[in-house]
Design an enzyme around this catalytic site. Structure first.
Site, mmCIF file in Angstrom:
data_model
loop_
_atom_site.group_PDB
_atom_site.id
_atom_site.type_symbol
_atom_site.label_atom_id
_atom_site.label_comp_id
_atom_site.label_asym_id
_atom_site.label_seq_id
_atom_site.Cartn_x
_atom_site.Cartn_y
_atom_site.Cartn_z
ATOM 1 N N GLU A 131 16.572 24.531 65.591
ATOM 2 C CA GLU A 131 16.534 25.804 66.163
ATOM 3 C C GLU A 131 17.531 26.840 65.251
ATOM 4 O O GLU A 131 17.393 26.798 64.694
ATOM 5 C CB GLU A 131 17.561 25.859 67.456
ATOM 6 C CG GLU A 131 17.439 25.167 68.464
ATOM 7 C CD GLU A 131 17.752 25.144 69.046
ATOM 8 O OE1 GLU A 131 18.908 25.771 69.954
ATOM 9 O OE2 GLU A 131 17.553 23.898 70.651
ATOM 10 N N HIS A 352 4.766 19.721 29.972
ATOM 11 C CA HIS A 352 3.598 20.777 30.221
ATOM 12 C C HIS A 352 3.757 22.022 29.052
ATOM 13 O O HIS A 352 2.391 22.569 29.545
ATOM 14 C CB HIS A 352 2.859 20.862 31.251
ATOM 15 C CG HIS A 352 2.678 19.127 32.212
ATOM 16 N ND1 HIS A 352 3.093 18.102 32.352
ATOM 17 C CD2 HIS A 352 1.002 19.104 32.529
ATOM 18 C CE1 HIS A 352 2.661 17.209 33.327
ATOM 19 N NE2 HIS A 352 1.429 17.826 32.918
ATOM 20 N N GLU A 377 15.490 16.235 56.984
ATOM 21 C CA GLU A 377 16.021 15.384 57.746
ATOM 22 C C GLU A 377 17.723 15.240 56.713
ATOM 23 O O GLU A 377 18.178 14.330 56.810
ATOM 24 C CB GLU A 377 15.322 13.965 56.485
ATOM 25 C CG GLU A 377 13.535 14.004 57.461
ATOM 26 C CD GLU A 377 13.550 13.665 58.360
ATOM 27 O OE1 GLU A 377 14.331 14.489 59.034
ATOM 28 O OE2 GLU A 377 12.384 14.091 58.747
#
Length: 398
Positions: A131, A352, A377
């Site tokens: 919530e 990269h 989770e």
């Protein structure tokens, strides 16, 4: 390209399922994932393809129209899908948590009503604990169901962070009730709330305001859900058992944590693939950057972390498949895989160089997606608390 994380001891059926998923990922997900992600576009065609593959019914028993496979098979399939695009694995995760809760806690009537249609993807699941005023502190939820004289309930409150909130039509919702014991963990009940897919008022007293804009994890819809006097039958109490909601949800979350661990493994595996490929193409100072010791060491660490996370995830799934309590293993797997995923993605990003900062390169997308796994989770700190407490139980002085 040779693959990391081959799993031993799989059946021929498991191998066939994973091969089919792998081919689907390579042909149908990877070519379009970055484009869809940049548009924040729901992967409708991909989801339809997964329905045809039977992925939505992977763990649902054959008697209800599913494939009846194990949590391990599911986790390995999720690992493959997350390697293609993590958001797609999110579409499946909450669906399977609800299906798992129905399989293990639902009444026979509830199983017959929902599982066959969940196996085909006709009914799509989402679940809701959090919530706006609470995250990891599940006991602090304020959404409440009040039982009327006619035996039906009225639910009022606001829920947050629903993955599949818009696209789902069945939501397992944890609320407080006046039933159950005095313990805060025994006065919570899980309701099976039916609604229409979409946004706005999707059922009487149920409103899905719209998608929450996110840094990453795009494509999949993450929403709030507002309940204003939503009337619901007592038949929609999961298992017909008021007061058991917290324990039902925690059982489902253990499956979810294995899923998050699998997602972390998949994303990390893809980041490693991108990093090792780029390192063998890019040249600096007259040679491939993979030949520089600093990059070579980085690749070695990345591959080791990918393998270690995969092994822990497989262990957590196998423990659950044996019918044993796996909150310790699931917590370890979720913690290790999410942390290592974040590190492997960042290492690939560094390999990269400046190109990693460009939206033309896939690693840019992974760099924005990986942080969600550190939170979803249960945060890393929550996992450490779970792991630590369980270790004290296991190694309790006698």
């Amino acid at each position: 390209m040779p693959r990391l994380c081959e799993t031993e001891g799989l059946t021929d059926i498991q191998e066939e399922i994973l091969k089919a998923v792998r081919v689907f990922v390579d042909e149908k997900i990877l070519p379009v994932a970055t484009e869809l992600e940049h548009k924040d576009e729901y992967p409708t065609e991909i989801v339809e393809g997964l329905k045809e593959l039977g992925v939505f019914g992977l763990m649902i028993p054959e008697e209800y129209g599913g494939l009846g496979e194990s949590l391990l098979t599911y986790a390995l399939a999720v690992e493959e899908i997350a390697r293609g695009w993590m958001s797609v694995s999110g579409v499946i995760n909450t669906h399977f948590i609800v299906a798992y809760m129905l399989m293990h806690h639902g009444t026979e009537e509830q199983k017959q009503k929902y599982l066959p249609r969940m196996a085909t993807g006709e009914v799509r699941g989402a679940f809701s604990m959090s919530e706006p005023g609470c995250g990891s502190d599940v006991a602090a939820i304020t959404t409440k169901a009040v039982k009327g004289e006619d035996g039906d309930y009225s639910i009022t409150g606001q829920k947050m962070w629903l993955t599949n909130g818009g696209s789902s039509n069945l939501v397992a919702v944890l609320v407080k009730t006046d039933e159950g014991a005095d313990s805060v963990y025994k006065n919570m009940t899980t309701f099976l709330v039916e609604k229409e897919a979409g946004f706005g008022e999707t059922a009487q007293g149920v409103t899905i305001p719209g998608k929450i804009e996110k840094m990453g994890y795009k494509g999949v819809d993450t929403t709030e859900m507002i309940l204003e006097g939503h009337r619901i039958s007592a038949d929609q109490v999961l298992g017909g058992a008021p007061g058991k909601g917290f324990y039902q949800m925690m059982d489902g979350v253990e499956v979810g944590r294995v899923n998050v661990a699998a997602r972390g493994c998949g994303v990390a595996n893809r980041a490693f693939e991108l990093g090792v490929s780029y390192a063998q193409q890019r040249e600096t100072f007259g040679k491939k950057i993979a030949e520089h010791q600093a990059v070579l060491f980085r690749l070695a660490e990345m591959a080791t972390k990918v393998e270690a996370a995969h092994a822990m995830m497989v262990k957590a799934a196998r423990v659950k498949d044996k019918g044993q309590r796996n909150d310790l293993e699931a917590g370890m797997a979720k913690y290790l895989a999410s942390e290592y995923c974040s590190q492997v993605v960042e290492d690939s990003f560094r390999i990269h160089g400046g190109y990693g900062f460009s939206k033309e390169y896939e690693i840019e997308r992974l760099y924005r997606e990986a942080p969600m796994l550190l939170i979803g989770e249960g945060t890393a700190d929550i996992q450490r608390m779970i792991i630590g407490r369980r270790l004290l139980d296991v190694y309790k002085e006698r």
